[in-house]
Design an enzyme around this catalytic site. Structure first.
Site, PDB file in Angstrom:
ATOM      1  N   GLU A 366       0.877  -1.017  -0.096  1.00  0.00           N
ATOM      2  CA  GLU A 366      -0.207   0.080  -0.182  1.00  0.00           C
ATOM      3  C   GLU A 366       0.996   1.357  -0.141  1.00  0.00           C
ATOM      4  O   GLU A 366       0.915   2.111   0.950  1.00  0.00           O
ATOM      5  CB  GLU A 366      -1.055  -0.064   1.060  1.00  0.00           C
ATOM      6  CG  GLU A 366      -2.095  -1.036   1.121  1.00  0.00           C
ATOM      7  CD  GLU A 366      -2.932  -0.737  -0.021  1.00  0.00           C
ATOM      8  OE1 GLU A 366      -2.877   0.248  -0.661  1.00  0.00           O
ATOM      9  OE2 GLU A 366      -3.801  -1.836  -0.464  1.00  0.00           O
ATOM     10  N   ASP A 521      -3.077  34.477 -34.184  1.00  0.00           N
ATOM     11  CA  ASP A 521      -3.762  34.524 -32.997  1.00  0.00           C
ATOM     12  C   ASP A 521      -3.187  35.458 -31.947  1.00  0.00           C
ATOM     13  O   ASP A 521      -2.051  35.297 -31.263  1.00  0.00           O
ATOM     14  CB  ASP A 521      -3.402  33.096 -32.306  1.00  0.00           C
ATOM     15  CG  ASP A 521      -4.431  32.772 -30.963  1.00  0.00           C
ATOM     16  OD1 ASP A 521      -4.962  33.650 -30.677  1.00  0.00           O
ATOM     17  OD2 ASP A 521      -3.971  31.470 -30.615  1.00  0.00           O
ATOM     18  N   GLU A 593      -7.620  36.626 -35.493  1.00  0.00           N
ATOM     19  CA  GLU A 593      -8.567  36.196 -34.825  1.00  0.00           C
ATOM     20  C   GLU A 593      -9.190  37.199 -33.836  1.00  0.00           C
ATOM     21  O   GLU A 593      -8.048  38.093 -33.286  1.00  0.00           O
ATOM     22  CB  GLU A 593      -7.994  34.972 -33.885  1.00  0.00           C
ATOM     23  CG  GLU A 593      -8.970  34.150 -32.953  1.00  0.00           C
ATOM     24  CD  GLU A 593      -8.421  33.269 -32.049  1.00  0.00           C
ATOM     25  OE1 GLU A 593      -8.685  33.210 -30.916  1.00  0.00           O
ATOM     26  OE2 GLU A 593      -7.497  32.387 -32.666  1.00  0.00           O
ATOM     27  N   ASP A 722      -0.098  28.811 -28.732  1.00  0.00           N
ATOM     28  CA  ASP A 722      -0.381  29.879 -29.641  1.00  0.00           C
ATOM     29  C   ASP A 722      -0.033  29.257 -31.265  1.00  0.00           C
ATOM     30  O   ASP A 722      -0.689  29.643 -32.035  1.00  0.00           O
ATOM     31  CB  ASP A 722       0.092  31.123 -29.115  1.00  0.00           C
ATOM     32  CG  ASP A 722      -0.160  31.241 -27.717  1.00  0.00           C
ATOM     33  OD1 ASP A 722      -1.139  31.602 -27.211  1.00  0.00           O
ATOM     34  OD2 ASP A 722       0.913  31.146 -26.963  1.00  0.00           O
TER      35      ASP A 722
END
Length: 747
Positions: A366, A521, A593, A722
């Site tokens: 564990e 952009d 854009e 971008d």
């Protein structure tokens, strides 16, 4: 008295005489195999090495000859033929597997290994091979081959009779019989049991089975211990273990993976992780003399059942006289020769119990819930040469504080072993549909003792969302926006081709299209760690899309001239491309854009038009093409403005780009222009870093309908995309998806 002395002298002279005769014969005809029977300690293990020399001739030069144990001298290429090498190992090690090995404790009867050499050969093939007549060497010609064979077999005999190998072979046989008795006994008269569902009758079938991850843990343990015990005989040990685990096609590089000093197993809940470690640790202690095993878990309550289980197993198999213990802390197993093995137990709340120890194996159960300070103590054992750390944990990834092992999934496949019942190809379908619980290709099968159906999945998710995927299946964590699954989109072959193949556009202007497509952009920020302005300029190279220019521009400061600076960046890149390709392009279609700021997009368009006009008037360009801008009509307005509104075009644009990229139809020019990317950085590789972050996320919609979206921000959501967005949209706008009528000059 004189007669006694005469008889003794005669006997000594006779012995020396026969030794001289034997040496002469060996020098002439080669060493003969000794017919001396094996000692009691050797048992049938020694008989395995008494394979006689086979006198058959080969037409191979000495430099290409190799002596294979149990067979003889052959061409050295035979060692690298998988079918031959696997069969040779079976023929050689089959006798070892059927022996009783080194019996280090009394009252233990091991079941012989059932093996037949003829099982690998069909009767027809055996009959055909038996009819083949082999040419034999003369006694003088066979002498060097006989001597070489004897030397190899003597080395092999020394290896097989070593105490370390006897312990290893005994361990494999005992574990084999553990499986035969469903992990109840290592004795032939052990009681029967079967790990299965209580409501399923076993009909007298008592043989147990191992899950794949359990076999992997066993192989990791055995290979590492053997590399420590028999390091000088690593090649022979690997051959032996290939035969034991029936993995003849496993390569040497994969075997090195089993010998590494750390490995991680992430297994779904209730699959027998701790249940399997108990007999494994007990048998390791009872077989390998002097070995030291460590076991740690997240709390003391988790170590106590393991302590009691190992102690009871050892006492059941060998009696309490061989077992000594300190309650909850350590177990010592004594051997008849006075040696002993130990196991130390500790929880993450008390790591002092394992500090200063000298472990050969350290099991961390564990491990996802181990305290951070305990992790530091555990990792410190990596510095020990003969210690292997095996992390075993459930696939719980619900909290970042308890998922440090799962974070390793991107670092090394050789380190992490993730157990799941759904393959990567079908995981999106399982996540999208609430009734699916297993892989539809049936490549990964769930155990018989696991109840997994649609009702169980819905019940688990009612208690806590995503609990089925995280706790039961062992899949990936779902996205916060719904059911999701991300995967890379671009193939390795297409990516390598994109980087390496760059045709010259300057030398091939005649086959270029006359239209350039520019997409901008814009981003109004001076933070270089945030988004910047992405610019991509593309065109047609025959039927392919070719990249002429790439820019990733960041503003120095937020001023009133930001739009003009972005426009200057675009104009300069475009001007360089036109200068390199004179009299080639007649039209330039520019898309700005305007999602973030329509006013700024219009200002950038005006700046590009004005600065491009300056280039025309200054006679900088031999021929200036017509500059056209994408125009949009905003809702409630009758006037078209020079900007592009990115709405639902992103998903089809990425689909189109990925299809073209993986087909090899997206290429970069050898004379690619980039004024903003550093000189020491390749613009194409800079772009590829952003392309690598592009992933597809499939989400479950209404009914059985799936929806997909794309993200280029990476797993952290902070990566820059971008330049990638600009390239994807420039290719999409340049395709026939958008008519040329929307491009108009600025008036």
């Amino acid at each position: 008295m004189s007669l006694i002395m005469f008889g003794r002298t005669l006997g000594e002279e006779s012995v020396r005489y026969f030794e001289r005769l034997k040496r002469r014969r060996d020098e002439r005809f080669g060493t003969l195999e000794s017919p001396t029977p094996c000692s009691t300690r050797q048992g049938s293990l020694g008989n395995a090495t008494q394979i006689p020399f086979l006198n058959f001739a080969i037409d191979v030069t000495r430099r290409h000859q190799a002596v294979i144990p149990g067979i003889g001298t052959l061409h050295n290429c035979c060692e690298y033929i998988p079918l031959f090498s696997a069969t040779a190992r079976r023929a050689m090690f089959g006798a070892f597997l059927s022996s009783t090995g080194y019996n280090c404790t009394p009252n233990v009867v091991l079941k012989p290994w059932r093996y037949s050499v003829n099982a690998n050969v069909s009767p027809e093939l055996k009959k055909a091979v038996s009819s083949v007549q082999f040419y034999e060497y003369s006694p003088e010609e066979a002498a060097p081959h006989r001597n070489a064979y004897s030397g190899v077999m003597n080395t092999f005999r020394a290896f097989s009779l070593s105490d370390s190998f006897c312990q290893l072979s005994t361990f494999t046989q005992r574990f084999s019989y553990l499986v035969e008795t469903s992990f109840e006994s290592i004795e032939e008269c052990g009681s029967h049991g079967k790990r299965a569902k209580v409501d399923v009758p076993i009909y007298g079938r008592y043989k147990g089975t191992l899950e794949l991850f359990q076999k992997m843990i066993l192989m990791h343990t055995t290979h590492f211990i053997s590399s420590v015990l028999l390091g000088d005989h690593a090649d022979r040990v690997d051959c032996f273990l290939r035969t034991v685990f029936n993995t003849p096609s496993v390569s040497d590089s994969v075997l090195e993976h089993f010998k590494q000093k750390s490995t991680v197993f992430l297994v779904p809940r209730r699959h027998g992780k701790t249940w399997f470690l108990v007999p494994l640790i007990a048998l390791v202690m009872a077989t390998f003399r002097g070995i030291k095993v460590g076991y740690t878990a997240h709390i003391r309550k988790a170590t106590e059942p393991v302590f009691e289980g190992i102690k009871s197993r050892l006492e059941q198999w060998f009696g309490a006289n061989y077992v000594d213990h300190v309650k909850g802390e350590s177990i010592t197993f004594s051997f008849t020769d006075g040696s002993y093995s130990t196991a130390v137990f500790a929880s993450s709340h008390n790591t002092n119990g394992i500090r200063g120890q000298d472990f050969n194996l350290l099991f961390v159960d564990e491990a996802n819930f181990i305290r951070p300070d305990a992790v530091q103590t555990i990792v410190g054992f990596l510095n020990q040469t003969n210690c292997k750390i095996i992390f075993v944990s459930s696939t719980n990834t619900g909290k970042a504080s308890t998922s440090f092992l799962y974070n390793l999934r991107g670092s090394s496949d050789q380190l992490l072993n993730v157990v799941t019942y759904v393959c990567d190809d079908h995981m999106p379908r399982v996540l999208a549909h609430s009734d699916v619980t297993a892989c539809s290709c049936y490549v990964l099968n769930k155990p018989v003792f696991i109840t997994m159906d649609g009702a169980m999945r819905r019940t688990a998710d009612l208690f806590m969302a995503d609990s089925f995927v995280q706790e039961i299946v062992g899949g990936r964590k779902q996205n916060s926006g719904g059911v999701g699954f991300d995967r890379p989109l671009f193939t390795k072959t297409a990516r390598e081709r994109f980087i390496l193949y760059r045709p010259s556009t300057v030398a091939n202007c005649a086959i270029l299209s006359s239209v350039l497509y520019v997409y901008v952009d814009p981003a109004f920020t001076s933070n270089t760690r945030a988004s910047g302005t992405g610019v991509a300029i593309v065109g047609r190279y025959k039927s392919d899309w070719i990249i002429f220019g790439l820019e990733h521009f960041f503003l120095r400061a937020l001023t009133g001239t930001s739009s003009s600076e972005i426009g200057r960046c675009v104009t300069q890149c475009l001007g360089h491309i036109l200068a390199l390709h004179p009299n080639t392009f007649t039209n330039v279609h520019v898309s700005i854009e305007g999602n973030s700021s329509q006013d700024s997009a219009v200002a950038i368009s005006l700046a590009i038009a004005q600065q491009f006009a300056v280039l025309e008037k200054g006679n900088v360009l031999s021929s200036a093409p017509v500059l056209l801008f994408y125009h949009s009509i905003p809702p409630g307005c009758s006037v078209a403005y020079p900007f592009f509104l990115l709405q639902k075009q992103k998903t089809p644009a990425v689909d189109y780009f990925v299809k073209r990229f993986n087909s090899g139809n997206i290429i970069a020019s050898q004379e690619l222009v980039s004024l903003t990317v550093k000189l020491g950085v390749d613009p194409v590789e800079y772009l590829c870093k952003q392309l690598d972050n592009l992933t597809e996320v499939i989400k479950g919609g209404m009914g059985n309908l799936d929806t997909k979206t794309y993200t280029g921000k990476g797993t952290t959501g902070t990566m820059s995309d971008d330049l990638m967005v600009a390239l994807i949209m420039s290719v999409y706008i340049g395709s026939s998806c958008i008519p040329d009528s929307v491009f108009m000059p600025i008036k």
